[in-house]
Design a protein around this motif. Structure first.
Motif, PDB file in Angstrom:
ATOM      1  N   LYS A  37      -5.055   1.054  -0.189  1.00 16.50           N
ATOM      2  CA  LYS A  37      -5.464   1.861  -1.342  1.00 16.50           C
ATOM      3  C   LYS A  37      -6.927   1.701  -1.722  1.00 16.50           C
ATOM      4  O   LYS A  37      -7.506   2.568  -2.385  1.00 16.50           O
ATOM      5  CB  LYS A  37      -4.576   1.515  -2.546  1.00 16.50           C
ATOM      6  N   SER A  57       0.813  -1.216   0.000  1.00 20.06           N
ATOM      7  CA  SER A  57       0.000   0.000   0.000  1.00 20.06           C
ATOM      8  C   SER A  57       0.844   1.263   0.000  1.00 20.06           C
ATOM      9  O   SER A  57       0.396   2.317  -0.452  1.00 20.06           O
ATOM     10  CB  SER A  57      -0.940   0.010   1.210  1.00 20.06           C
ATOM     11  N   LEU A  58       2.062   1.174   0.524  1.00 22.77           N
ATOM     12  CA  LEU A  58       2.961   2.323   0.562  1.00 22.77           C
ATOM     13  C   LEU A  58       4.016   2.277  -0.534  1.00 22.77           C
ATOM     14  O   LEU A  58       4.886   3.150  -0.595  1.00 22.77           O
ATOM     15  CB  LEU A  58       3.652   2.393   1.931  1.00 22.77           C
ATOM     16  N   TYR A  78      -9.741   5.570   4.160  1.00 23.54           N
ATOM     17  CA  TYR A  78      -8.787   4.665   3.520  1.00 23.54           C
ATOM     18  C   TYR A  78      -8.041   5.426   2.430  1.00 23.54           C
ATOM     19  O   TYR A  78      -8.444   6.509   2.018  1.00 23.54           O
ATOM     20  CB  TYR A  78      -9.494   3.432   2.931  1.00 23.54           C
ATOM     21  N   TYR A 102      -4.208   3.235   5.426  1.00 21.56           N
ATOM     22  CA  TYR A 102      -3.531   3.668   4.208  1.00 21.56           C
ATOM     23  C   TYR A 102      -3.709   2.673   3.057  1.00 21.56           C
ATOM     24  O   TYR A 102      -3.194   2.888   1.962  1.00 21.56           O
ATOM     25  CB  TYR A 102      -2.052   3.964   4.442  1.00 21.56           C
ATOM     26  N   THR A 138      -5.103   6.765   2.783  1.00 20.22           N
ATOM     27  CA  THR A 138      -4.094   7.593   3.432  1.00 20.22           C
ATOM     28  C   THR A 138      -4.280   7.524   4.937  1.00 20.22           C
ATOM     29  O   THR A 138      -5.393   7.317   5.426  1.00 20.22           O
ATOM     30  CB  THR A 138      -4.187   9.066   2.985  1.00 20.22           C
ATOM     31  N   SER A 139      -3.172   7.697   5.655  1.00 17.30           N
ATOM     32  CA  SER A 139      -3.251   7.822   7.112  1.00 17.30           C
ATOM     33  C   SER A 139      -2.901   9.244   7.531  1.00 17.30           C
ATOM     34  O   SER A 139      -2.604   9.501   8.697  1.00 17.30           O
ATOM     35  CB  SER A 139      -2.293   6.830   7.789  1.00 17.30           C
ATOM     36  N   ASP A 140      -2.958  10.174   6.576  1.00 12.19           N
ATOM     37  CA  ASP A 140      -2.630  11.572   6.823  1.00 12.19           C
ATOM     38  C   ASP A 140      -3.468  12.129   7.981  1.00 12.19           C
ATOM     39  O   ASP A 140      -4.694  12.033   7.974  1.00 12.19           O
ATOM     40  CB  ASP A 140      -2.869  12.393   5.559  1.00 12.19           C
TER      41      ASP A 140
END
Length: 411
Positions: A318, A110-111, A345, A316, A347-349
């Motif tokens: 996608k 995912s990252l 979902y 996070y 992003t974990s921003d």
């Protein structure tokens, strides 16, 4: 980077296909039982080591100081191996170079991250001991990370114990801790590492009798300097003062879906006239996992009382489907019976997370916990989580947590 990940994903997919056609598969390689030493390559061409043991039943135990992590999701076909970690998305995809060596990558799809990985059988020293230590760093250390970068700068408290060359401990921050760190001090050179299936951390520093100056590496994507001075009385800011409701608010409102697609709101009848703990978390977050383990135990001991727990997952992953899959995996692995809702979902921003809960001044940390009384009013917001690696701080947290909730229950 994406091409590297694609390569390992192809290996993984091939293993799944081959496992469905056993008649076409090679005899699986034997994962040699006993001690192994793994290394993950971080920046500056440095190696982050960790130790694990392959058991007779071909499961694995990963060791970080007092921590032991059981891993039983392992697939071997021919000379290829996939190791998937409990709860977390990350996995290792590698090949046997021989019976005593494997090589590949630690992957978080995912990252879009892959970190080079190797492991060798028979080695039992995390770091090599080469000389006597010049100092003893046992005690508390007032620490600043990224001191010269206003945007990334943050404070921490180093807590360490030393026995000869061997050092264990952790860094506590206002948002949580860096889990179980283990390493050595050779002369004036400190090396500490941990690997838990989600995070790969390496700390190196030059030591004097009163200072530490070095760098923190996270995987191969992050590096930052840190400086610490010995201060036995140092304490971090209170975790209960960092996140709060904006002026004009005294209640929390939200509505998010669970893994079955049911929309759940804090205003639903099941939460009325009850004490409610709202956990802001992510399935990718080791501190959140530690906290969830404790909350599961607490909830099972107190679910006959007027108390509810709701977790809001900020993922996070996608796609929504992958996010739900991660939530379900966490629920199954940790036996979570309280609802975990998908709040976000892709992003974990933390800024994006704050937009989902606009009554908060900010979301500073995963995890963050919001305590709501029987009238629906927010009574306290606790930022971060000090887990088992923090020792006495973890014990103090549990005492304070249960005391505060019992006080709310009696109102």
């Amino acid at each position: 980077m994406k091409n590297v990940i694609t390569y390992y994903v192809i290996i993984f997919t091939t293993l799944v296909v081959v496992s469905c056609k056993k008649e076409e598969a090679k005899d699986p390689a034997n994962f040699k039982s006993g001690p192994w030493k793994a290394t993950i390559q971080v920046q500056d061409n440095k190696q982050l080591p960790f130790l694990f043991e392959v058991m007779d039943d071909q499961t694995i135990k990963i060791f970080n100081a007092k921590e032991s992590i059981d891993v039983d999701d392992i697939m071997i076909k021919g000379d290829s191996i996939i190791i998937k970690f409990p709860v977390f998305e990350g996995y290792i995809a590698a090949k046997f170079l021989d019976s005593m060596t494997i090589s590949g990558g630690f992957i978080k799809e995912s990252l879009d991250r892959t970190v080079p990985f190797k492991a060798k059988y028979g080695e039992q020293d995390r770091f090599e001991i080469t000389s006597k230590p010049l100092y003893d760093i046992t005690g508390n250390w007032e620490t600043i990370f990224s001191k010269d970068n206003t945007e990334d700068r943050y404070v921490a408290k180093g807590v360490f114990a030393q026995n000869g060359n061997m050092v264990t401990g952790t860094f506590r921050t206002t948002t949580g801790d860096y889990r179980y760190l283990e390493g050595v001090l050779n002369e004036d050179q400190l090396q500490l590492s941990t690997f838990d299936g989600a995070h790969a951390f390496l700390f190196t520093a030059k030591v004097t009798d009163s200072t530490l100056n070095g760098h923190f590496y996270s995987g191969n994507h992050w590096k930052e300097p840190f400086a610490a001075k010995r201060n036995q009385d140092y304490e971090l800011p209170s975790e209960d003062s960092l996140t709060f409701l904006k002026e004009g608010y005294n209640r929390l409102t939200f509505s998010f879906p669970d893994s079955n697609g049911n929309q759940i709101s804090i205003d639903d009848a099941r939460f009325k006239d009850k004490v409610v703990l709202v956990q802001i978390m992510g399935t990718w977050c080791p501190n959140c996992m530690d906290e969830t383990k404790y909350y599961v135990d607490f909830y099972n001991r107190n679910k006959d009382k007027d108390i509810e727990i709701i977790a809001l997952a900020f993922e996070y992953a996608k796609t929504k489907e992958k996010a739900y899959k991660a939530i379900e995996r966490l629920q199954n692995k940790l036996n979570v019976t309280y609802p975990i809702l998908l709040a976000q979902y892709g992003t974990s921003d933390k800024q994006k997370a704050q937009e989902k809960l606009p009554m908060l001044n900010h979301v500073l940390s995963y995890p963050t916990n919001i305590f709501i009384d029987k009238k629906g009013n927010v009574r306290k917001i606790h930022t971060g989580f000090n887990g088992p690696a923090t020792g006495n701080k973890y014990a103090d947290f549990k005492t304070e947590f249960e005391s505060f909730l019992n006080r709310l229950l009696k109102e």
